[in-house]
Design an enzyme around this catalytic site. Structure first.
Site, PDB file in Angstrom:
ATOM      1  N   ASP A 205      30.077  69.324 -22.296  1.00 19.60           N
ATOM      2  CA  ASP A 205      31.133  70.340 -22.259  1.00 19.60           C
ATOM      3  C   ASP A 205      30.493  71.660 -21.825  1.00 19.60           C
ATOM      4  OD1 ASP A 205      29.656  71.316 -24.385  1.00 19.60           O
ATOM      5  OD2 ASP A 205      31.282  71.257 -25.840  1.00 19.60           O
ATOM      6  N   ASP A 207      30.198  75.660 -23.278  1.00 19.54           N
ATOM      7  CA  ASP A 207      30.448  76.479 -24.474  1.00 19.54           C
ATOM      8  C   ASP A 207      30.325  77.971 -24.153  1.00 19.54           C
ATOM      9  OD1 ASP A 207      30.235  74.151 -26.563  1.00 19.54           O
ATOM     10  OD2 ASP A 207      28.393  73.994 -25.397  1.00 19.54           O
ATOM     11  N   ASP A 295      34.568  74.701 -24.849  1.00 21.02           N
ATOM     12  CA  ASP A 295      34.694  75.274 -26.197  1.00 21.02           C
ATOM     13  C   ASP A 295      34.573  76.788 -26.116  1.00 21.02           C
ATOM     14  OD1 ASP A 295      34.874  72.791 -27.425  1.00 21.02           O
ATOM     15  OD2 ASP A 295      32.737  72.691 -27.906  1.00 21.02           O
TER      16      ASP A 295
HETATM   17  N1  CTP Z   1      28.412  74.400 -32.880  1.00 26.47           N
HETATM   18  C1  CTP Z   1      28.759  75.028 -34.034  1.00 26.47           C
HETATM   19  N2  CTP Z   1      30.015  74.893 -34.538  1.00 26.47           N
HETATM   20  C2  CTP Z   1      30.926  74.142 -33.882  1.00 26.47           C
HETATM   21  C3  CTP Z   1      30.591  73.493 -32.683  1.00 26.47           C
HETATM   22  C4  CTP Z   1      29.304  73.639 -32.205  1.00 26.47           C
HETATM   23  O1  CTP Z   1      27.943  75.714 -34.629  1.00 26.47           O
HETATM   24  N3  CTP Z   1      32.156  74.035 -34.378  1.00 26.47           N
HETATM   25  C5  CTP Z   1      27.058  74.579 -32.355  1.00 26.47           C
HETATM   26  C6  CTP Z   1      26.235  73.330 -32.490  1.00 26.47           C
HETATM   27  O2  CTP Z   1      25.386  73.402 -33.618  1.00 26.47           O
HETATM   28  C7  CTP Z   1      25.435  73.302 -31.217  1.00 26.47           C
HETATM   29  C8  CTP Z   1      26.142  74.257 -30.265  1.00 26.47           C
HETATM   30  O3  CTP Z   1      27.167  74.870 -31.000  1.00 26.47           O
HETATM   31  O4  CTP Z   1      24.155  73.803 -31.479  1.00 26.47           O
HETATM   32  C9  CTP Z   1      26.687  73.560 -29.063  1.00 26.47           C
HETATM   33  O5  CTP Z   1      27.397  72.405 -29.437  1.00 26.47           O
HETATM   34  P1  CTP Z   1      27.672  71.203 -28.453  1.00 26.47           P
HETATM   35  O6  CTP Z   1      28.497  71.650 -27.310  1.00 26.47           O
HETATM   36  O7  CTP Z   1      28.230  70.089 -29.265  1.00 26.47           O
HETATM   37  O8  CTP Z   1      26.223  70.719 -28.002  1.00 26.47           O
HETATM   38  P2  CTP Z   1      25.271  71.174 -26.812  1.00 26.47           P
HETATM   39  O9  CTP Z   1      23.974  71.483 -27.421  1.00 26.47           O
HETATM   40  O10 CTP Z   1      25.911  72.220 -25.989  1.00 26.47           O
HETATM   41  O11 CTP Z   1      25.104  69.824 -25.994  1.00 26.47           O
HETATM   42  P3  CTP Z   1      25.973  69.321 -24.750  1.00 26.47           P
HETATM   43  O12 CTP Z   1      25.214  69.749 -23.544  1.00 26.47           O
HETATM   44  O13 CTP Z   1      26.030  67.825 -24.895  1.00 26.47           O
HETATM   45  O14 CTP Z   1      27.318  69.939 -24.832  1.00 26.47           O
HETATM   46 MN    MN Z   2      27.903  71.941 -25.269  1.00 27.21          MN
HETATM   47 MN    MN Z   3      30.624  72.281 -27.522  1.00 24.97          MN
END
Ligand code: CTP
Ligand code: MN
Ligand code: MN
Ligand code: MN
Length: 371
Positions: A205, A207, A295
């Site tokens: 995703d 963020d 997100d």
């Molecule tokens: N996070 C958080 N609270 C949430 C969602 C996410 O604190 N409700 C934090 C997670 O701990 C993570 C970061 O936001 O460290 C990013 O989350 P995520 O998108 O799930 O993982 P990524 O590390 O970005 O991996 P990817 O590349 O697969 O998206």
């Molecule tokens: Mn992510």
């Molecule tokens: Mn995310």
């Protein structure tokens, strides 16, 4: 009496927040195997064993060298009997039979398939498996199964959102969000966070943190962004969660507790024409757009640094920051704040560096946090 051994130089810390871990992984053959085992234990509700394998993988990821014999790992933290046995198997046979057994295990495969759908967690996956369901068509044909809105979108856009998001696509999404927030306020603050901020080339995703320099103005920000995206016809799904943030609350004791800021989980429609080099697409797919998971989190600006540190990840890095704060500093850290239990006070921060300083930790760059 024997002279005390001198402390080994460059001893690898048991805390991920005291290690520098880039996206270059010299020990992927081991860490991939550990991740299979970790997930297996997670599905079987053995959290302790799951964590042990995630910690071991995290230590190996930080090494600037490849493990060629298990003796080379004897001074490393977080490696136990079981992890060492798996490494031995891989070094001897090129693969681990224990891992292969799990990979061919029907229950494990089905749970992995079901949890790969946006909105389906381990509990739902388990429930479906117990009803005898084994495939997506089983689930969709089963009478009496009520999919929620998130799961409906998860199935609808399954092909697209299970395909990795490229850096170029992440940039294009960033431009869309940037345009939308600046329609709302000239004081907008937008930052890319998550895996892309850590330098990853692909993510599941994209963020972002969005806020405004005027404290309080962030309250309506996400709702307004969602509204603009909807009017532009770019919104395929949105789940908005209003803020439940309470400034007087102490940081959470739980490691993976969700934060209380306003946030939204979106699926956006991304046009190919906006992406340099084109879209990530399945072969034979000729559509000129794809769905992307996005997100957004919107903290008050005085909590920006804590949110940035918390959302940059990785999950293991975050987990160990909090563990380090509690075990080594008698402090409580989460995505909102840092609290010093000895002084009984909250510590303020405007940058991530401030937080590392409060914790007495060397600063670790975002691209060194791939623990
Ligand atoms: N996070 C958080 N609270 C949430 C969602 C996410 O604190 N409700 C934090 C997670 O701990 C993570 C970061 O936001 O460290 C990013 O989350 P995520 O998108 O799930 O993982 P990524 O590390 O970005 O991996 P990817 O590349 O697969 O998206
Ligand atoms: Mn992510
Ligand atoms: Mn995310
Ligand atoms: Mn299993």
């Amino acid at each position: 009496p024997e002279a005390p051994k001198p402390a080994p130089v460059n001893k690898v810390s048991q805390y991920a927040c005291q290690r520098r871990t880039t996206t270059e992984n010299n020990n992927r053959i081991f860490t991939d195997a550990f991740e299979v085992l970790a997930e297996h234990y997670e599905f079987n509700d053995l959290q302790g064993r799951c964590l042990a394998f995630r910690r071991a993988a995290s230590v190996l990821k930080s090494l600037p060298w490849a493990v060629r014999c298990v003796e080379a790992t004897q001074d490393l933290p977080c490696l136990g009997e079981h992890t060492t046995a798996i490494m031995k198997e891989i070094l001897q046979h090129g693969r681990s039979f224990e891992v292969e057994k799990i990979l061919s295990d029907e229950r494990c495969r089905t749970l992995k398939l079901f949890t790969s759908v946006f909105g389906v967690g381990p509990k739902t996956a388990e429930k479906w498996h117990r009803r005898g369901l084994r495939s997506f068509s089983d689930v969709l044909a089963e009478p009496g199964i009520q999919l929620n809105r998130m799961q409906q979108s998860g199935f609808l856009h399954y092909g697209d959102i299970s395909r990795a998001v490229s850096r170029a696509e992440a940039r294009a999404v960033g431009n869309i969000i940037d345009e939308a927030v600046h329609v709302i306020t000239p004081n907008a603050i937008l930052a890319l966070t998550g895996g892309f901020r850590r330098g990853k080339e692909f993510g599941h995703d994209v963020d972002f943190i969005v806020t405004t320099a005027e404290l309080g103005k962030e309250k309506s920000l996400l709702i307004n962004i969602i509204d603009i995206l909807k009017k532009q016809g770019l919104l395929l799904f949105s789940d908005y969660q209003a803020s439940t943030f309470d400034i007087s609350k102490l940081p959470s004791h739980r490691f993976e507790a969700m934060d209380h800021f306003a946030k939204c989980f979106l699926i956006l429609r991304l046009e190919a024409s906006l992406v340099e080099g084109g879209l990530q697409r399945a072969e034979g797919d000729s559509r000129d757009w794809r769905a992307v998971r996005v997100d957004l989190v919107s903290p008050p600006v005085d909590r920006y640094a804590y949110t940035l540190l918390g959302w940059t990840g990785s999950r293991m890095f975050e987990r160990d920051l909090r563990r380090f704060a509690r075990m080594e500093r008698q402090m409580l850290l989460d995505n909102h704040a840092l609290y010093d239990k000895t002084k009984k006070e909250f510590l303020t921060a405007t940058t991530e560096k401030d937080i590392f300083d409060h914790l007495g930790l060397e600063y670790i760059e975002p691209w060194q946090r791939n623990a």
